[in-house]
Scaffold this motif. Structure first.
Motif, PDB file in Angstrom:
ATOM      1  N   ASP A  13       0.818  -1.058  -0.119  1.00 24.53           N
ATOM      2  CA  ASP A  13      -0.080   0.163   0.012  1.00 24.53           C
ATOM      3  C   ASP A  13       0.748   1.277  -0.025  1.00 24.53           C
ATOM      4  O   ASP A  13       1.863   1.304   0.542  1.00 24.53           O
ATOM      5  N   LEU A  14       0.275   2.267  -0.554  1.00 23.28           N
ATOM      6  CA  LEU A  14       0.984   3.793  -0.633  1.00 23.28           C
ATOM      7  C   LEU A  14       1.371   4.013   0.847  1.00 23.28           C
ATOM      8  O   LEU A  14       2.577   4.522   1.194  1.00 23.28           O
ATOM      9  N   ALA A  15       0.650   3.804   1.684  1.00 21.18           N
ATOM     10  CA  ALA A  15       0.974   4.392   3.267  1.00 21.18           C
ATOM     11  C   ALA A  15       1.962   3.547   3.782  1.00 21.18           C
ATOM     12  O   ALA A  15       2.809   4.006   4.458  1.00 21.18           O
ATOM     13  N   ASP A  16       2.348   2.440   3.298  1.00 21.73           N
ATOM     14  CA  ASP A  16       3.401   1.509   3.804  1.00 21.73           C
ATOM     15  C   ASP A  16       4.680   2.301   3.146  1.00 21.73           C
ATOM     16  O   ASP A  16       5.997   2.214   3.921  1.00 21.73           O
ATOM     17  N   LEU A  18       4.893   5.285   2.131  1.00 21.44           N
ATOM     18  CA  LEU A  18       5.156   6.587   2.817  1.00 21.44           C
ATOM     19  C   LEU A  18       5.693   6.680   4.167  1.00 21.44           C
ATOM     20  O   LEU A  18       6.300   7.551   4.698  1.00 21.44           O
ATOM     21  N   ALA A  19       5.390   5.579   4.843  1.00 20.86           N
ATOM     22  CA  ALA A  19       5.727   5.595   6.363  1.00 20.86           C
ATOM     23  C   ALA A  19       7.197   5.484   6.683  1.00 20.86           C
ATOM     24  O   ALA A  19       7.682   6.030   7.731  1.00 20.86           O
ATOM     25  N   ARG A 327       3.965   9.051  -4.953  1.00 23.75           N
ATOM     26  CA  ARG A 327       2.346   8.649  -5.061  1.00 23.75           C
ATOM     27  C   ARG A 327       2.080   8.453  -6.801  1.00 23.75           C
ATOM     28  O   ARG A 327       1.193   7.587  -6.977  1.00 23.75           O
TER      29      ARG A 327
END
Length: 333
Positions: A13-16, A18-19, A327
């Protein structure tokens, strides 16, 4: 149709991404490829750290392939290495001859040097002077290769290769820009016994096998990031049937670790690899950089230093630029 290669695992996931994303701007010891500072985005996954660092002028479709490689290295299943260290070449930018000695000293024990030639605004006389100096410093046993980055037309390349042949070249990398030109220059210079290597015609091509199928090169220069990762690079090697040199794109030591892993998985590694370029940086992201020691670098994961990530963090504006790029490229995967 997109030519972004498929991954051998699910895209995180993108969130992973970006984290853990950290953006750095590292100063170069010598101006190289027209830049004085190298920007890169680093990501930490289940396997460890990886690098996403397409050059800033590259579009999103091309850059997404680099992200494929980073995701594979940080999260994917990788082939087992066949060797623990990789012999590497020194890299001499298109500098004035007076700077050659200092640059070579940065590459401990390297028996091979790659010298940039055909720089815009410079002459063949300057190239000859630079190559002659490297030959003097390395002696008759040193191996010398030159890289024109496609900067010559066919006639210029023929003239230059003839003039440079006295220095006993290992090969000439990307003397001309296009595959048809490479075919012709290889035909014209075959009698001289100087092999032709292809780099840009492989990594920037819609089909990286075109060079081999056209008989345009004797050697392929492969970079893991631009080709979409280690497994895809190994597939290209297997299908091309040509000897390869694994190289880098002026990576941090994190990116170089990906290249070293690829080189370690190549069944037959005949040539020294272009993975010693951490020596062109004035700073790195780790306290234990992948620099040449006795002419080789280790095959290992690199863990960035928090101190260096903070000390060489890109500006807020540049960080946001890279995160936006991440992104967009993630959306293309």
């Amino acid at each position: 149709m997109s030519n972004i290669p498929p991954l051998n695992q699910t895209v995180p996931d993108l969130a992973d991404l970006l984290a853990s994303a950290r953006v750095v701007a590292l100063p170069l010891a010598t101006r190289f490829r027209g830049i004085d500072e190298r920007e890169a985005l680093l990501l930490e996954g289940e396997n460890g750290w990886a690098e996403f660092s397409p050059f800033v002028e590259y579009g999103d479709a091309e850059s997404a392939t680099w992200l494929r490689a980073a995701v594979e290295f940080a999260w994917g299943e990788l082939p087992a290495p066949l060797r623990r260290s990789i012999p590497v070449n020194a890299t001499v930018p298109a500098v004035h001859v007076d700077r050659v000695t200092g640059i070579l000293k940065r590459f401990d024990g390297c028996r091979t040097a790659k010298i940039k030639v055909a720089e815009r605004g410079q002459s063949l006389v300057e190239d000859l002077s630079r190559v002659r100096k490297v030959r003097e410093l390395m002696g008759p046993e040193g191996r010398i290769r030159v890289d024109a980055n496609g900067g010559w037309n066919i006639d210029e390349a023929e003239h230059a290769i003839h003039a440079l042949a006295e220095f006993d070249l290992e090969y000439v990398e990307q003397p001309c820009a296009t595959v048809p030109e490479l075919v012709e220059i290889r035909r014209r210079t075959k009698y001289m016994g100087v092999p032709i290597a292809a780099d840009e015609s492989v990594r920037k091509a819609a089909d990286p096998l075109t060079v081999a199928e056209a008989g345009a090169a004797d050697i392929l220069v492969l970079k893991a990031q631009p080709l979409g990762g280690i497994r895809r690079s190994l597939d290209i090697i297997a299908q091309a049937g040509l000897p390869v040199v694994v190289s880098s794109a002026l990576d941090t030591s994190v990116g170089l670790s990906m290249g070293a892993w690829l080189a370690a998985a190549v069944p037959d590694l005949e040539y020294d690899c272009g993975l010693g370029t951490a020596s062109l940086l004035s700073a790195d992201v780790t306290d234990d950089p992948l620099q040449a020691v006795n002419g080789s670098i280790d095959v290992r994961r690199v863990v960035p230093s928090q101190r260096l990530l903070d000390g060489y963090a890109a500006s807020a504006e540049r960080r946001d630029w890279w995160l936006d790029r991440l992104r967009r490229c993630h959306a293309l995967l």
